[in-house]
Design an enzyme around this catalytic site. Structure first.
Site, PDB file in Angstrom:
ATOM      1  N   CYS A  85      -4.969  30.017 -27.152  1.00  0.00           N
ATOM      2  CA  CYS A  85      -5.207  29.277 -25.070  1.00  0.00           C
ATOM      3  C   CYS A  85      -5.155  28.223 -24.882  1.00  0.00           C
ATOM      4  O   CYS A  85      -5.341  27.014 -24.717  1.00  0.00           O
ATOM      5  CB  CYS A  85      -6.841  29.942 -25.005  1.00  0.00           C
ATOM      6  SG  CYS A  85      -7.705  31.435 -24.545  1.00  0.00           S
TER       7      CYS A  85
ATOM      8  N   GLU B  29     -13.792  35.295 -16.127  1.00  0.00           N
ATOM      9  CA  GLU B  29     -12.772  34.772 -16.705  1.00  0.00           C
ATOM     10  C   GLU B  29     -11.808  35.676 -16.478  1.00  0.00           C
ATOM     11  O   GLU B  29     -10.131  35.510 -16.721  1.00  0.00           O
ATOM     12  CB  GLU B  29     -11.992  33.576 -17.837  1.00  0.00           C
ATOM     13  CG  GLU B  29     -11.388  33.016 -18.284  1.00  0.00           C
ATOM     14  CD  GLU B  29     -11.678  31.932 -19.419  1.00  0.00           C
ATOM     15  OE1 GLU B  29     -11.887  31.074 -18.876  1.00  0.00           O
ATOM     16  OE2 GLU B  29     -11.165  32.852 -20.113  1.00  0.00           O
TER      17      GLU B  29
ATOM     18  N   HIS C  66      -4.536  28.829  -7.627  1.00  0.00           N
ATOM     19  CA  HIS C  66      -2.498  28.357  -7.930  1.00  0.00           C
ATOM     20  C   HIS C  66      -2.841  26.818  -8.033  1.00  0.00           C
ATOM     21  O   HIS C  66      -1.167  26.439  -8.158  1.00  0.00           O
ATOM     22  CB  HIS C  66      -1.931  28.948  -6.716  1.00  0.00           C
ATOM     23  CG  HIS C  66      -1.750  30.793  -6.039  1.00  0.00           C
ATOM     24  ND1 HIS C  66      -2.411  31.237  -6.254  1.00  0.00           N
ATOM     25  CD2 HIS C  66      -0.842  30.692  -7.467  1.00  0.00           C
ATOM     26  CE1 HIS C  66      -2.604  31.932  -6.420  1.00  0.00           C
ATOM     27  NE2 HIS C  66      -1.832  32.508  -6.914  1.00  0.00           N
TER      28      HIS C  66
END
Length: 151
Positions: A26, A137, A76
């Site tokens: 990550c 998530e 986005h």
């Protein structure tokens, strides 16, 4: 009789992020299809002349608050901690027309919830309290924020 009722609305948005200094995958820029559940608590309106009679809050009104504070901004977009060298990447992406959000925290699900809670609480009517948030998530991972847990 003061019956407190919890109302929950779910929101979906796509957001990219990277965890600077993290010791796993990550640390790379990647994204999630987030699902945010917002639960508020209050007493249904008891005034028969009120168009919202019987409601704690109109789902549409809750949607407007969460959409304007969170979904419309984070959908986005790519989120970076502005207090890291990721600021250089963020600046480059912005120059190229990308939607970038710079925050003063590590953009984990946990810290995003702290941010979201503050933003939503500031917009709720006085008689409505934020009860909890759940940020999914991935299909198997989520974080939760509860008002009762806060000191």
């Amino acid at each position: 009789m003061n019956n407190k009722i919890r109302i929950t609305k779910q929101f979906d948005f796509e957001t990219g992020h990277a965890l600077y200094g993290y010791d796993g995958k990550c640390k790379n820029v990647h994204g999630h299809s987030y699902k945010l559940s917002v639960t508020v608590i209050g007493i249904p309106i008891n005034d028969t002349s009120n168009v919202k009679y019987g409601m704690v809050i109109d789902f549409g009104d809750l949607k407007k608050i969460v959409a304007s504070e969170i979904v419309d901004k984070f959908d986005h977009a790519t989120v970076f901690n502005k207090n890291t060298p990721h600021i250089e990447l963020a600046n480059e992406l912005e120059k190229r027309g990308h939607n970038v959000i710079l925050v003063d925290y590590q953009p984990t699900s946990e810290m995003m919830l702290v941010d979201f809670a503050k933003k939503i609480k500031n917009r709720l009517p006085n008689n409505i309290k934020l009860h909890s948030l759940k940020l999914q998530e991935t299909g198997s991972s989520h974080a939760e924020w509860y008002a009762n847990d806060q000191s």
